[in-house]
Design an enzyme around this catalytic site. Structure first.
Site, short mmCIF file in Angstrom:
data_model
loop_
_atom_site.label_atom_id
_atom_site.label_comp_id
_atom_site.label_asym_id
_atom_site.label_seq_id
_atom_site.Cartn_x
_atom_site.Cartn_y
_atom_site.Cartn_z
N ARG A 2 -0.79 9.56 11.45
CA ARG A 2 -2.22 9.59 11.79
C ARG A 2 -2.42 10.45 13.03
O ARG A 2 -1.46 10.85 13.67
CB ARG A 2 -2.72 8.17 12.09
N ASP A 30 -6.33 6.05 15.33
CA ASP A 30 -5.19 5.42 14.66
C ASP A 30 -5.49 5.12 13.20
O ASP A 30 -4.58 4.73 12.46
CB ASP A 30 -4.81 4.13 15.37
N ASN A 31 -6.75 5.26 12.81
CA ASN A 31 -7.13 5.00 11.42
C ASN A 31 -7.52 6.27 10.68
O ASN A 31 -8.14 6.20 9.62
CB ASN A 31 -8.29 4.00 11.37
N ARG A 87 0.85 -1.20 0.00
CA ARG A 87 0.00 0.00 0.00
C ARG A 87 0.88 1.24 0.00
O ARG A 87 1.92 1.27 0.65
CB ARG A 87 -0.92 0.02 1.23
N ASP A 109 -6.28 2.26 6.03
CA ASP A 109 -6.61 1.10 6.87
C ASP A 109 -7.96 0.48 6.53
O ASP A 109 -8.87 0.42 7.35
CB ASP A 109 -6.55 1.49 8.35
#
Length: 358
Positions: free
Chosen positions: A48, A115-116, A41, A125
């Site tokens: 983040r 965190d996403n 990716r 994510d």
């Protein structure tokens, strides 16, 4: 997502191995062997909100400053160095635009914790995500989200919560006055988001500019769709194919059939026509606008599941078809039509469940 015009990380490659690994997809003890695979990716940066939170929690002010300064220097040309309020305001504005696009396309992330959430407001994510089939605001793609915290409808609220967490994480870099400024920006989030939401949903109905009753118009359509469980993607797409002065539904308008006999459908059409007249939007222009923002295809979970079942047998034909079709989601594709990609989802799609390990 990129072809839909939604800011996102990208998948550059996937490598599938002949080695088998044991997976417990739904954490229920039903483990099975599956081929191992690695996805590469890409994103401009993977920093983040959570990247800053942990530095603040550990009182690593220097590292916190370095990460924010790096992000500003390389990815935010309109923000002056060490102007952390402007940095925060930029993230808020870009994040509100991102979630508005999610909502406009029926996309639900599934695990939207800090965190996403990217500092650059791109979609990252991908785990238990899903696009709406029928319009259900309470749709939850993650089988373990029993409380519906990350439902489709809750996404703007969760964005606001996470951005407030970002403001807290930035506090070591802010003066008392600047902390108040970030608090004021958070208070404006609802208005910033609503403006973004209305801008894109206005175009989903083909309006060339704001109309007096546009909020009531959009809400009326969504209410009918919810009550009749109308298909989200195809209702908007098929509405763009109609001639409002002479509505004739055929079998190709299967999504519109579900709302056409609603007691308020004629009220909606009348209000719609009045809004088009007010904005001086001609039929040809309406069709053009709507077909540029309402896709014919999105990656529905049943389509992904069908490709997975084939791939597990070493057949990647459907995977390649999906790659081709989803690169141009606003254009009709004969192969996609033959495979039913714009039809009502099959009955078995209702039983699909997705987890963080999917």
């Amino acid at each position: 997502m990129d072809a839909l015009g939604i800011p996102t990380s990208r998948a550059a490659a996937i490598v599938v191995s002949r080695d088998m690994v044991v997976r417990d997809q739904f954490y229920n003890g039903r483990m099975k062997y599956e081929p191992a695979a690695v996805v590469l990716r890409l994103a401009p940066t993977w920093f983040r909100i959570g990247s800053l939170e942990i530095l603040t929690k550990e009182q690593e002010k220097l590292n916190l400053k370095q990460v924010v300064d790096f992000t500003v220097e390389h990815y935010m040309p309109t923000v002056e160095r060490e102007n952390y309020v402007k940095f925060f305001e930029t993230v808020v504005e870009q994040s509100s635009a991102l979630v508005a696009k999610w909502m406009a396309h029926g996309f639900t992330h599934g695990v939207l914790n800090t965190d996403n959430m990217s500092l650059l407001s791109i979609t990252i994510d991908y785990g238990p995500f899903g696009f709406l089939d029928s319009y259900n605001p309470s749709f939850v793609p993650n089988h373990s989200d029993d409380e519906g915290r990350y439902s489709y409808l809750n996404q703007p609220k969760i964005f606001k919560w996470n951005l407030a967490c970002l403001a807290d994480a930035l506090q070591p870099l802010l003066s008392a006055e600047e902390q108040q400024q970030t608090a004021d920006i958070i208070k404006r989030f609802d208005d910033i988001y609503l403006e973004q939401f209305m801008s894109i949903f206005r175009r989903k109905l083909g309006l060339s500019r704001p109309a007096k009753d546009e909020v009531r118009l959009i809400q009326l359509l969504l209410d009918m769709m919810q009550q009749r469980r109308a298909d989200f993607t195809q209702t908007f797409r098929q509405l763009g194919d109609l001639h409002l002065d002479n509505i004739e539904l055929n079998e190709e308008h299967w999504a519109l059939h579900s709302i056409s006999n609603h007691r308020r459908f004629s009220e909606f059409i009348t209000l719609y026509q009045e809004s088009l007249k007010e904005t001086e939007t001609k039929e040809e222009e309406r069709h053009r606008i709507m077909n540029s923002v309402n896709p014919q295809y999105v990656l529905r979970n049943w389509m992904a599941e069908a490709a997975i079942r084939q791939a597990e047998k070493g057949d990647f034909n459907l995977t390649n078809v999906l790659l081709k079709v989803l690169r141009k989601p606003y254009e009709k594709d004969d192969e996609a039509e033959a495979l039913g990609f714009s039809n009502s989802p099959p009955d078995w799609a209702c039983s699909l469940r997705v987890s963080c390990s999917s």
